[in-house]
Design an enzyme around this catalytic site. Structure first.
Site, short mmCIF file in Angstrom:
data_model
loop_
_atom_site.label_atom_id
_atom_site.label_comp_id
_atom_site.label_asym_id
_atom_site.label_seq_id
_atom_site.Cartn_x
_atom_site.Cartn_y
_atom_site.Cartn_z
N CYS A 1 1.00 -1.01 0.18
CA CYS A 1 -0.04 -0.01 -0.03
C CYS A 1 0.67 0.65 0.20
O CYS A 1 1.45 0.78 0.93
CB CYS A 1 -0.72 0.00 1.39
SG CYS A 1 -1.65 1.56 1.61
N CYS B 1 0.46 3.52 2.66
CA CYS B 1 0.42 3.08 4.46
C CYS B 1 2.61 3.07 4.11
O CYS B 1 2.26 3.94 5.36
CB CYS B 1 0.07 1.73 4.21
SG CYS B 1 -1.43 1.26 3.83
#
Length: 101
Positions: A31, A34
């Site tokens: 991600c 993230c």
């Protein structure tokens, strides 16, 4: 103190039984957002001794993600006294995260 890796095995002790407020970062290695948020979370972990910061890899801890209905990553959650007190999805600024605490 660095962020603690939270798993199904240590969740009870590290989060629910914590005597400090807890900030959990539900994330995944693939991600992009993230990876953008990760250093901010780590920085807060090192600076705030009054808060426990944990990271939950949703790929490895799917049951925890399901239990807390994490539908997208990154998702931040705060806990006090074993109860969820806040939740926010998506990348947040340092200031927004501090407000959650």
């Amino acid at each position: 103190m660095p962020a603690v890796n939270i798993t199904g095995n240590n969740f009870q002790e590290e989060v629910l039984a914590s005597d400090k407020p807890v900030l959990l970062d539900f994330w995944a290695p693939w991600c992009g957002p993230c990876r953008e948020l990760g250093p901010v979370v780590e920085e807060i972990a090192k600076e705030r001794s009054d808060v426990k910061v944990g990271k939950v890899n949703v790929d490895e801890e799917q049951e925890l993600a399901k239990q807390f209905r994490v539908r997208s990553v990154p998702t931040l959650m705060t806990f006090r006294g074993g109860k969820v007190t806040g939740q926010s999805a998506g990348v947040k600024t340092r200031e927004q995260i501090m407000e959650m605490l």
